[in-house]
Design a protein around this motif. Structure first.
Motif, PDB file in Angstrom:
ATOM      1  N   GLY A 145       0.792  -1.219   0.000  1.00  0.00           N
ATOM      2  CA  GLY A 145       0.000   0.000   0.000  1.00  0.00           C
ATOM      3  C   GLY A 145       0.822   1.265   0.000  1.00  0.00           C
ATOM      4  O   GLY A 145       0.303   2.359   0.262  1.00  0.00           O
ATOM      5  N   ASP A 146       2.123   1.164  -0.291  1.00  0.00           N
ATOM      6  CA  ASP A 146       2.999   2.330  -0.388  1.00  0.00           C
ATOM      7  C   ASP A 146       2.685   3.047  -1.708  1.00  0.00           C
ATOM      8  O   ASP A 146       2.948   2.529  -2.785  1.00  0.00           O
ATOM      9  N   ASN A 147       2.143   4.259  -1.614  1.00  0.00           N
ATOM     10  CA  ASN A 147       1.660   4.982  -2.790  1.00  0.00           C
ATOM     11  C   ASN A 147       2.702   5.909  -3.425  1.00  0.00           C
ATOM     12  O   ASN A 147       2.356   6.715  -4.295  1.00  0.00           O
ATOM     13  N   ALA A 148       3.961   5.791  -3.005  1.00  0.00           N
ATOM     14  CA  ALA A 148       4.976   6.748  -3.446  1.00  0.00           C
ATOM     15  C   ALA A 148       5.188   6.735  -4.954  1.00  0.00           C
ATOM     16  O   ALA A 148       5.611   7.742  -5.531  1.00  0.00           O
ATOM     17  N   ALA A 149       4.900   5.624  -5.619  1.00  0.00           N
ATOM     18  CA  ALA A 149       5.123   5.523  -7.065  1.00  0.00           C
ATOM     19  C   ALA A 149       3.866   5.832  -7.881  1.00  0.00           C
ATOM     20  O   ALA A 149       3.902   5.790  -9.111  1.00  0.00           O
ATOM     21  N   VAL A 150       2.772   6.140  -7.186  1.00  0.00           N
ATOM     22  CA  VAL A 150       1.471   6.217  -7.851  1.00  0.00           C
ATOM     23  C   VAL A 150       1.103   7.656  -8.191  1.00  0.00           C
ATOM     24  O   VAL A 150       1.052   8.529  -7.312  1.00  0.00           O
ATOM     25  N   LEU A 151       0.858   7.915  -9.457  1.00  0.00           N
ATOM     26  CA  LEU A 151       0.235   9.161  -9.899  1.00  0.00           C
ATOM     27  C   LEU A 151      -1.273   8.935  -9.834  1.00  0.00           C
ATOM     28  O   LEU A 151      -1.788   7.989 -10.423  1.00  0.00           O
ATOM     29  N   THR A 152      -1.986   9.751  -9.122  1.00  0.00           N
ATOM     30  CA  THR A 152      -3.400   9.463  -8.872  1.00  0.00           C
ATOM     31  C   THR A 152      -4.212   9.455 -10.165  1.00  0.00           C
ATOM     32  O   THR A 152      -3.904  10.167 -11.122  1.00  0.00           O
ATOM     33  N   THR A 153      -5.270   8.654 -10.141  1.00  0.00           N
ATOM     34  CA  THR A 153      -6.143   8.621 -11.326  1.00  0.00           C
ATOM     35  C   THR A 153      -6.841   9.958 -11.507  1.00  0.00           C
ATOM     36  O   THR A 153      -7.176  10.340 -12.635  1.00  0.00           O
ATOM     37  N   ASP A 154      -7.081  10.694 -10.418  1.00  0.00           N
ATOM     38  CA  ASP A 154      -7.673  12.019 -10.549  1.00  0.00           C
ATOM     39  C   ASP A 154      -6.741  12.957 -11.306  1.00  0.00           C
ATOM     40  O   ASP A 154      -7.182  13.794 -12.100  1.00  0.00           O
ATOM     41  N   THR A 155      -5.429  12.782 -11.093  1.00  0.00           N
ATOM     42  CA  THR A 155      -4.456  13.579 -11.831  1.00  0.00           C
ATOM     43  C   THR A 155      -4.507  13.260 -13.318  1.00  0.00           C
ATOM     44  O   THR A 155      -4.396  14.164 -14.160  1.00  0.00           O
ATOM     45  N   THR A 156      -4.673  11.984 -13.651  1.00  0.00           N
ATOM     46  CA  THR A 156      -4.739  11.638 -15.078  1.00  0.00           C
ATOM     47  C   THR A 156      -5.961  12.283 -15.723  1.00  0.00           C
ATOM     48  O   THR A 156      -5.903  12.741 -16.860  1.00  0.00           O
ATOM     49  N   LYS A 157      -7.079  12.307 -14.983  1.00  0.00           N
ATOM     50  CA  LYS A 157      -8.278  12.976 -15.512  1.00  0.00           C
ATOM     51  C   LYS A 157      -8.000  14.459 -15.746  1.00  0.00           C
ATOM     52  O   LYS A 157      -8.313  15.009 -16.813  1.00  0.00           O
ATOM     53  N   ASN A 158      -7.393  15.117 -14.744  1.00  0.00           N
ATOM     54  CA  ASN A 158      -7.103  16.543 -14.875  1.00  0.00           C
ATOM     55  C   ASN A 158      -6.148  16.821 -16.029  1.00  0.00           C
ATOM     56  O   ASN A 158      -6.241  17.850 -16.708  1.00  0.00           O
ATOM     57  N   THR A 159      -5.209  15.898 -16.245  1.00  0.00           N
ATOM     58  CA  THR A 159      -4.249  16.057 -17.338  1.00  0.00           C
ATOM     59  C   THR A 159      -4.948  16.043 -18.688  1.00  0.00           C
ATOM     60  O   THR A 159      -4.586  16.807 -19.605  1.00  0.00           O
ATOM     61  N   VAL A 160      -5.942  15.179 -18.841  1.00  0.00           N
ATOM     62  CA  VAL A 160      -6.711  15.138 -20.089  1.00  0.00           C
ATOM     63  C   VAL A 160      -7.299  16.513 -20.386  1.00  0.00           C
ATOM     64  O   VAL A 160      -7.184  17.045 -21.498  1.00  0.00           O
TER      65      VAL A 160
END
Length: 311
Positions: A51-66
């Protein structure tokens, strides 16, 4: 102690972000209406195990990037926009090694209006444009496609000479209605590196491929839907040198002659006939047509939900 389990193929992202980009050229406006699904893969061992999220770009960020890239760069075509997104995610984060972008485009046709205003539209029919772009930091794989294109020939189609056993009831015919909903995906030689030449005009290439598919369907005298499928795929390969392979999925939308004898009516004559259009069950014909020497890479199952499948 060696772990008893290991992590296999994995991906995550935001599916089906609806983005509509309106470009205003004075009183003339242009619309690109996309449904974008992002899937990211990479160094994700820790998040799955602990559950270490240090490598994870959030899915909300991917939406905002679109949304942000649509505003900053516009949407020249689904292929261009997908490649822009894929490169952004892989280049922007060291833990993301591969990005797959799947796009559906919903077309709008301009409604003629008096004066100089050109900002009214009606949703266009004739199917949905699709694209899938996968980028691994070096090369891109660019797939274009379409789905839901319904076509029908009222004649010039036969079906006979097939295998029969004790369960066969379908009568042979030398004149039938041939109808299908075309789903097609084709892979371009262009891989984003320039090694296969400059990128094509994606809009023009898609329009040409669609036109070749429809023309081949209309002009092929068909003895089987398989023959028609191969003619359609071959036309695209032969006419578009930048296409390496094309996969088609064609459900046979059966049209059966209605039995009108109980009413004292003959059904089928020089003036026409009446058919029952059966929506299910249906025959499903699928195949890939490849340029000689090309490798098959297009996914086999084109009927799976579009955002699914491995990255």
């Amino acid at each position: 102690m060696t772990p008893a389990t290991r992590l296999g193929q994995n991906q995550y992202g935001k599916a089906e972000t609806r983005v509509v980009r309106v470009t205003r050229d004075g009183t003339t406006h242009h619309v690109r209406d996309l449904n974008v699904s992002v899937a990211l893969s990479g160094d994700m061992e820790a998040v799955h195990r602990s559950g270490d999220n240090a490598a994870v770009l959030t899915t909300d960020t991917t939406k905002n990037t679109v949304f942000a890239l649509a505003r900053e760069h516009g949407i020249a075509s689904p292929e261009d926009f997908g490649l822009l997104l894929a490169r952004h995610f892989v280049a922007g984060q060291p833990t993301i090694h591969r990005a797959r972008i799947r796009i559906e485009e919903y077309a709008w046709e301009r409604i003629p209006t008096p004066g100089e205003a050109a900002h009214s539209f009606v949703r266009a029919g004739g199917g949905t444009r699709t694209a899938q772009i996968t980028f691994d930091g070096r090369r891109a794989e660019i797939l274009s496609g379409l789905t839901g294109v319904t076509v029908l020939n009222t004649t010039d189609s036969e079906f006979h000479g097939y295998l029969k056993d004790r369960y066969t009831t379908l009568p042979e015919t030398t004149d039938r209605v041939l109808a299908t909903d075309v789903t097609a995906v084709w892979r371009h030689a262009h891989d984003g590196t320039g090694a296969a030449g400059a990128a094509p005009d994606w809009d023009a290439a898609h329009a040409a491929a669609r036109a070749y598919l429809l023309d081949a369907f209309a002009t092929t005298y068909s003895y089987s839907l398989q023959q028609t499928l191969f003619a359609m795929g071959s036309r695209v390969i032969e006419e578009l040198p930048g296409v390496e392979e094309i996969r088609l999925s064609l459900p046979n939308k059966h049209h059966f002659l209605v039995d009108l004898e109980p009413f004292g009516l003959a059904n089928e004559g020089p003036d026409g006939a009446v058919y029952f259009a059966a929506d299910r069950p249906y025959g499903l014909i699928e195949a890939t047509v490849l340029r000689d020497g090309a490798e098959q890479r297009v996914p086999v199952d084109l009927t799976a939900p579009w955002p699914g499948g491995p990255a």
